[in-house]
Design a protein around this motif. Structure first.
Motif, PDB file in Angstrom:
ATOM      1  N   GLY A 145      21.221  41.799  39.471  1.00 61.58           N
ATOM      2  CA  GLY A 145      21.560  41.226  38.166  1.00 61.58           C
ATOM      3  C   GLY A 145      22.358  39.942  38.306  1.00 61.58           C
ATOM      4  O   GLY A 145      21.992  39.042  39.068  1.00 61.58           O
ATOM      5  N   PRO A 146      23.513  39.850  37.616  1.00 62.61           N
ATOM      6  CA  PRO A 146      24.306  38.627  37.673  1.00 62.61           C
ATOM      7  C   PRO A 146      25.190  38.542  38.905  1.00 62.61           C
ATOM      8  O   PRO A 146      25.843  37.527  39.146  1.00 62.61           O
ATOM      9  CB  PRO A 146      25.161  38.721  36.407  1.00 62.61           C
ATOM     10  N   HIS A 147      25.252  39.592  39.712  1.00 60.66           N
ATOM     11  CA  HIS A 147      26.183  39.645  40.842  1.00 60.66           C
ATOM     12  C   HIS A 147      25.502  39.225  42.145  1.00 60.66           C
ATOM     13  O   HIS A 147      24.313  39.447  42.356  1.00 60.66           O
ATOM     14  CB  HIS A 147      26.757  41.054  40.993  1.00 60.66           C
ATOM     15  N   SER A 148      26.316  38.659  43.048  1.00 58.29           N
ATOM     16  CA  SER A 148      25.809  38.169  44.328  1.00 58.29           C
ATOM     17  C   SER A 148      25.755  39.248  45.398  1.00 58.29           C
ATOM     18  O   SER A 148      25.283  38.996  46.505  1.00 58.29           O
ATOM     19  CB  SER A 148      26.706  37.034  44.827  1.00 58.29           C
ATOM     20  N   GLY A 149      26.241  40.434  45.091  1.00 54.83           N
ATOM     21  CA  GLY A 149      26.328  41.496  46.082  1.00 54.83           C
ATOM     22  C   GLY A 149      27.744  41.985  46.257  1.00 54.83           C
ATOM     23  O   GLY A 149      27.978  43.129  46.646  1.00 54.83           O
ATOM     24  N   ALA A 150      28.714  41.116  45.978  1.00 61.00           N
ATOM     25  CA  ALA A 150      30.133  41.483  46.033  1.00 61.00           C
ATOM     26  C   ALA A 150      30.893  40.669  44.989  1.00 61.00           C
ATOM     27  O   ALA A 150      30.587  39.496  44.756  1.00 61.00           O
ATOM     28  CB  ALA A 150      30.711  41.233  47.423  1.00 61.00           C
ATOM     29  N   VAL A 151      31.884  41.287  44.358  1.00 64.72           N
ATOM     30  CA  VAL A 151      32.715  40.600  43.369  1.00 64.72           C
ATOM     31  C   VAL A 151      34.178  40.913  43.659  1.00 64.72           C
ATOM     32  O   VAL A 151      34.505  41.952  44.227  1.00 64.72           O
ATOM     33  CB  VAL A 151      32.377  41.037  41.919  1.00 64.72           C
ATOM     34  N   GLN A 152      35.035  39.993  43.290  1.00 66.08           N
ATOM     35  CA  GLN A 152      36.478  40.228  43.385  1.00 66.08           C
ATOM     36  C   GLN A 152      36.943  40.699  42.014  1.00 66.08           C
ATOM     37  O   GLN A 152      37.152  39.899  41.103  1.00 66.08           O
ATOM     38  CB  GLN A 152      37.211  38.958  43.811  1.00 66.08           C
ATOM     39  N   TYR A 153      37.111  42.008  41.871  1.00 69.98           N
ATOM     40  CA  TYR A 153      37.305  42.566  40.531  1.00 69.98           C
ATOM     41  C   TYR A 153      38.698  42.313  39.965  1.00 69.98           C
ATOM     42  O   TYR A 153      38.913  42.434  38.758  1.00 69.98           O
ATOM     43  CB  TYR A 153      37.008  44.066  40.529  1.00 69.98           C
ATOM     44  N   ASP A 154      39.670  41.928  40.800  1.00 70.04           N
ATOM     45  CA  ASP A 154      41.017  41.685  40.290  1.00 70.04           C
ATOM     46  C   ASP A 154      41.339  40.197  40.191  1.00 70.04           C
ATOM     47  O   ASP A 154      42.497  39.805  40.096  1.00 70.04           O
ATOM     48  CB  ASP A 154      42.061  42.392  41.161  1.00 70.04           C
ATOM     49  N   HIS A 155      40.309  39.362  40.191  1.00 72.51           N
ATOM     50  CA  HIS A 155      40.509  37.913  40.080  1.00 72.51           C
ATOM     51  C   HIS A 155      39.846  37.434  38.792  1.00 72.51           C
ATOM     52  O   HIS A 155      38.641  37.594  38.604  1.00 72.51           O
ATOM     53  CB  HIS A 155      39.876  37.205  41.284  1.00 72.51           C
ATOM     54  N   GLY A 156      40.649  36.861  37.896  1.00 71.33           N
ATOM     55  CA  GLY A 156      40.070  36.402  36.638  1.00 71.33           C
ATOM     56  C   GLY A 156      41.119  35.991  35.632  1.00 71.33           C
ATOM     57  O   GLY A 156      42.236  35.601  35.995  1.00 71.33           O
ATOM     58  N   LYS A 157      40.770  36.103  34.359  1.00 70.03           N
ATOM     59  CA  LYS A 157      41.648  35.688  33.276  1.00 70.03           C
ATOM     60  C   LYS A 157      42.020  36.898  32.414  1.00 70.03           C
ATOM     61  O   LYS A 157      41.162  37.702  32.044  1.00 70.03           O
ATOM     62  CB  LYS A 157      40.948  34.656  32.389  1.00 70.03           C
ATOM     63  N   ALA A 158      43.304  37.006  32.119  1.00 74.15           N
ATOM     64  CA  ALA A 158      43.771  38.052  31.211  1.00 74.15           C
ATOM     65  C   ALA A 158      43.709  37.500  29.791  1.00 74.15           C
ATOM     66  O   ALA A 158      44.509  36.654  29.402  1.00 74.15           O
ATOM     67  CB  ALA A 158      45.195  38.468  31.566  1.00 74.15           C
ATOM     68  N   LEU A 159      42.737  37.957  29.019  1.00 72.41           N
ATOM     69  CA  LEU A 159      42.567  37.528  27.641  1.00 72.41           C
ATOM     70  C   LEU A 159      43.132  38.581  26.704  1.00 72.41           C
ATOM     71  O   LEU A 159      43.490  39.680  27.129  1.00 72.41           O
ATOM     72  CB  LEU A 159      41.077  37.290  27.345  1.00 72.41           C
TER      73      LEU A 159
END
Length: 346
Positions: A145-159
């Motif tokens: 799907g939209p993922h490359s095979g691995a994601v950093q789940y704790d990296h992002g924006k707190a909305l």
């Protein structure tokens, strides 16, 4: 091999010649001294239990080579199926440690083009194309799907009222994706499982290797997400965890020891996840495994992430499956070498 030895070998029946080749391949006699430039694949294993399993998978062990004083990594060198491999551990778990080790490895061994990040991880108990994820299975990163095979789940924006992941990790190298697919197709056609055969390379009759043995299907217990473990550090049988809160799961008719390989999105972060409710919330968009090093290793190093499932990321997390899960992941990684095209790696 001198001319006389070669002539003697050629005079032997073909079956004997094949046996001679097998004995040579699996011996512990190192080939002539190699250079650092001769190593093409990196194998990173964060924990000691994972490093022990990795060392058991080598066909040959090579002598260590001198390295720059600025490189503090400790490497183990060897070969599998004609590929020269560098094995490196981590001084501590986590993405930062993985990034530092990989950076030094690639400087010291400049022809290492990609790697395998091999170890244990927490599985999400969902059904994939290979069946239900269970303890002792192996999860391998693959773009979905939209993922490359691995994601950093704790990296992002707190909305407001939500968390939005940002950034993307590099996909696995194409050559390894092809090798994984070839391994899957060839494994499906054979009666004797090559991954199980590789696990048998670890002699669990040795006292210090007993924890690599298969714990048994009866030790694979999954409880409802909203029913936490009743007493930390105490087995369920002793602390009053109610059997009625376990989730009954159907078998698919295969042997309990058959290792299922699930390919999909692996989540990486600095958090040791021991909360089933949080696990399920984070995994809603297709994550099937959680671990702690991929984001660091994948920053600038094409890797395939391979994780043996040692727990379900819940409060029942313990060390019982660590050895076997590490062995299963290492065995899968070993088999992958036999499906890599040698010319493309070099």
């Amino acid at each position: 091999m001198d001319k006389a030895s070669h002539a003697l070998k050629q005079s032997l029946p073909s079956a004997v010649r094949r046996s001679f080749r097998t004995l040579t391949l699996h011996s512990d006699v190192a080939p002539p001294k190699l250079r650092r430039e001769d190593y093409t694949v990196g194998w990173v294993c964060p924990l000691e239990v994972e490093q022990i399993a990795a060392l058991q998978m080598l066909d040959t062990h090579h002598d260590r080579l001198p390295q720059p004083a600025t490189d503090h990594n400790v490497y183990n060198l060897g070969s599998i199926a004609s590929h020269n491999v560098v094995i490196a551990g981590l001084p501590q778990t986590g993405n930062n440690s993985a990034a530092a080790v990989v950076t030094q490895l690639r400087t010291t061994y400049p022809n290492v083009k990609f790697g395998l990040l091999v170890g244990i991880g927490g599985g999400v108990p969902v059904k994939t194309d290979s069946g239900m994820i269970r303890l002792g299975d192996v999860i391998v990163s693959k773009p979905t799907g939209p993922h490359s095979g691995a994601v950093q789940y704790d990296h992002g924006k707190a909305l407001t009222g939500s968390f939005q992941r940002t950034g993307a990790l590099a996909p696995p190298p194409t050559v390894l994706l092809h090798a994984a697919q070839d391994l899957a197709s060839k494994r499906a056609m054979v009666r004797d499982d090559p991954i199980a055969k590789s696990i048998e390379r670890i002699d669990t009759t040795i006292r210090t290797l007993r924890h690599f043995a298969y714990p048994g299907a009866g030790q694979d217990r999954l409880f409802k997400a909203d029913y936490p473990h009743q007493q930390h550090g105490v087995p369920c049988d002793e602390c009053g965890c109610e059997a009625s809160q376990q989730i009954a799961r159907r078998t698919d008719g295969t042997d309990d020891t058959y290792i299922r390989i699930h390919r999909g999105t692996i989540a990486s972060g600095e958090l040791v996840l021991k909360d089933a409710i949080l696990r399920d919330r984070l995994a809603k968009d297709g994550l099937i495994c959680f671990e702690m090093e991929a984001a660091g290793a994948l920053t600038d190093f094409p890797c395939l992430v391979i994780r043996g499932v040692s727990d379900y990321c819940d409060s029942y997390k313990n060390d019982m499956w660590h050895g076997y899960a590490a062995a299963a992941a290492a065995a899968y990684a070993r088999q992958l070498f036999f499906h890599m095209p040698i010319d493309e790696v070099q």
